[in-house]
Scaffold this active site. Sequence first.
Site, PDB file in Angstrom:
ATOM      1  N   SER A  55     -79.778  18.328  26.842  1.00 34.84           N
ATOM      2  CA  SER A  55     -79.801  18.452  25.505  1.00 34.84           C
ATOM      3  C   SER A  55     -80.422  17.370  24.878  1.00 34.84           C
ATOM      4  CB  SER A  55     -78.894  19.316  24.853  1.00 34.84           C
ATOM      5  OG  SER A  55     -78.502  20.607  25.244  1.00 34.84           O
ATOM      6  N   HIS A  57     -83.674  16.960  23.412  1.00 34.87           N
ATOM      7  CA  HIS A  57     -84.909  17.028  23.378  1.00 34.87           C
ATOM      8  C   HIS A  57     -85.760  18.290  22.962  1.00 34.87           C
ATOM      9  CE1 HIS A  57     -84.307  14.012  26.344  1.00 34.87           C
ATOM     10  NE2 HIS A  57     -83.769  14.794  27.410  1.00 34.87           N
ATOM     11  N   HIS A 219     -84.938   9.516  27.120  1.00 35.23           N
ATOM     12  CA  HIS A 219     -83.393   9.109  26.858  1.00 35.23           C
ATOM     13  C   HIS A 219     -83.309   7.668  26.419  1.00 35.23           C
ATOM     14  CE1 HIS A 219     -84.081  11.922  30.363  1.00 35.23           C
ATOM     15  NE2 HIS A 219     -83.266  12.753  29.665  1.00 35.23           N
TER      16      HIS A 219
END
Lengths: 333, 333
Positions: A55, A57, A219
């Site tokens: 999660s 994004h 990330h």
Amino acid sequence: MKKIINDPEALVDEAVEGLAAAHPDLVRISLCPRYIVRADAPVSGKVALLSGGGSGHEPLHGGFVGRGMLAAACPGAVFTSPTPDQMLEAGKAIHGGAGIVQIVKNYTGDVMNFDMAADLLRAEGIEVENVLVDDDVAVKDSLYTAGRRGVGLTLAVEKIGGAAAEAGMGLAEVAGLCRRVVANGRSMGVALTACTVPHAGKPSFALAEDEMELGIGIHGEPGRERVKLEPADRIAELLLGPIIEDLPFERDDRVLLFVNGMGGTPLIELYALYRKAAEIAAAHGLEVERRLVGSYVTSLEMAGASITLLRLDDEMIRLWDAPVVTPALRWGA
Amino acid sequence: MKKIINDPEALVDEAVEGLAAAHPDLVRISLCPRYIVRADAPVSGKVALLSGGGSGHEPLHGGFVGRGMLAAACPGAVFTSPTPDQMLEAGKAIHGGAGIVQIVKNYTGDVMNFDMAADLLRAEGIEVENVLVDDDVAVKDSLYTAGRRGVGLTLAVEKIGGAAAEAGMGLAEVAGLCRRVVANGRSMGVALTACTVPHAGKPSFALAEDEMELGIGIHGEPGRERVKLEPADRIAELLLGPIIEDLPFERDDRVLLFVNGMGGTPLIELYALYRKAAEIAAAHGLEVERRLVGSYVTSLEMAGASITLLRLDDEMIRLWDAPVVTPALRWGA
């Protein structure tokens, strides 16, 4: 860390519940294991697209569940791969008898868990094809990846593949088409700030006030290099140059030009960036046939952007234009 | 200040050029004076909706130009009212013979300049109705406003009014409907961070790491009070409580519940906030008939959110659902 959250550990479940509450006509959810499926799943006789990943994004992937795109999405914890049991249960919920295509961004944990999920689904008698997305030209190997990372192109794979599934194409055809999108698409991103993973509570890296990270992953993984902050027009060149060179894109290629925000960059800046990106594409003789501007493949509240270029053929254009009805992408119906 | 920009003074023009380049099928632009009109303007025989205001709130208003919503938008400099000559020329470009409704957020400069524009347009023989949006329950008067500020509800006024115009309703009817939306809608916002106006180069105010500003305006104007940062669920209560009390919204009212991001707050947090907002609405006996979640009425990269509640009637629901094809809002066609 300043966020609109309750318990960091509960954030993903609460957001998934909020998605279901906001779009009851489009999606249904399960929290244990956690997945989102289109409201009318399973669709009998049609291939079903399944994706997922960490999660943080959003709207990728849960916001792309619905008619003409994903049949299911499996959200892991923030920046953490989903587990095989999520894909197994989601896959069983969406299987309409024609098999499942799993869209997997190339991160080591995702690849491993989607591979395992494919085995589990096959053990249930469901045919599965995995499609690996690895469009990031910035770096060869990275913090969480062997080979190239999967980034912005994922949206196009899911849109075009989802339209193909909706049109009734078979499993091998849909998977083949998705792989053709992967083969013809390239991306690169830049970060102006880091982002803060909720349960970590502090920024994932530090950038000075006059620096940017070129080739950032979604990330906050290190990119190509840390350079001085440049004007928007120069940023467009620094991102598009390596993308065009890599495929390579050539004069008269028809392309989708996608300028994506990383979460914390306002739309006014993304459109200014798009302006120059379109100029550069035209100067290279590329025909920009389709366009997308917005924050679709994000890194929480990171300031930054990425550019994706996809070489289109007639079939891809037709499928890109096909109706899509999801929380985050919607047109034509 | 870290932004993807060239010259701060050129940002708005460049973003408007980018918008036109990204959506050539939907909009056309002029830079001198600056306005955005729907590609097929003027639409003969139909009322045309015109709005505008300072830039920095994107996609409001330029992203809402297209079929079924605004006929034109006039973007001022960042957080600065557009000038009457912009509305005059945009108005002439969109006038299809049935008059113009100007949607004006209640800020002193906007009100003055749209009033002047109305006079100029009338001098050209064009009928004009002005609709004032003043939905913010947070404060009575504010830094730039006498009376309540116009914030998130503006989107609903433009969507519902635009659908009415598209359906062929007359000038007085469309203006009356827009005013009915204003009379039945209320909003309130919260900021977790300030934002930086590009040509100012520094944040518009300062918030400590453990503070939030409750009742913030969309230009970073002071709100009701500066309080300790609260969890998402408590923020939903702090925003919705005053909204529900103000109209007041009552048991069995059918409502649109709109959770809006201020620009720098990721979608995962907005959906978590929506989850609790929907619970609170249900606990008050409200019927949430329509929903919207996303960053639509923003303050550059400010972290924060606002909630808008609109009491719906059958006509509003039908017009909300009507097709809309704009860069930022698109459904049903």
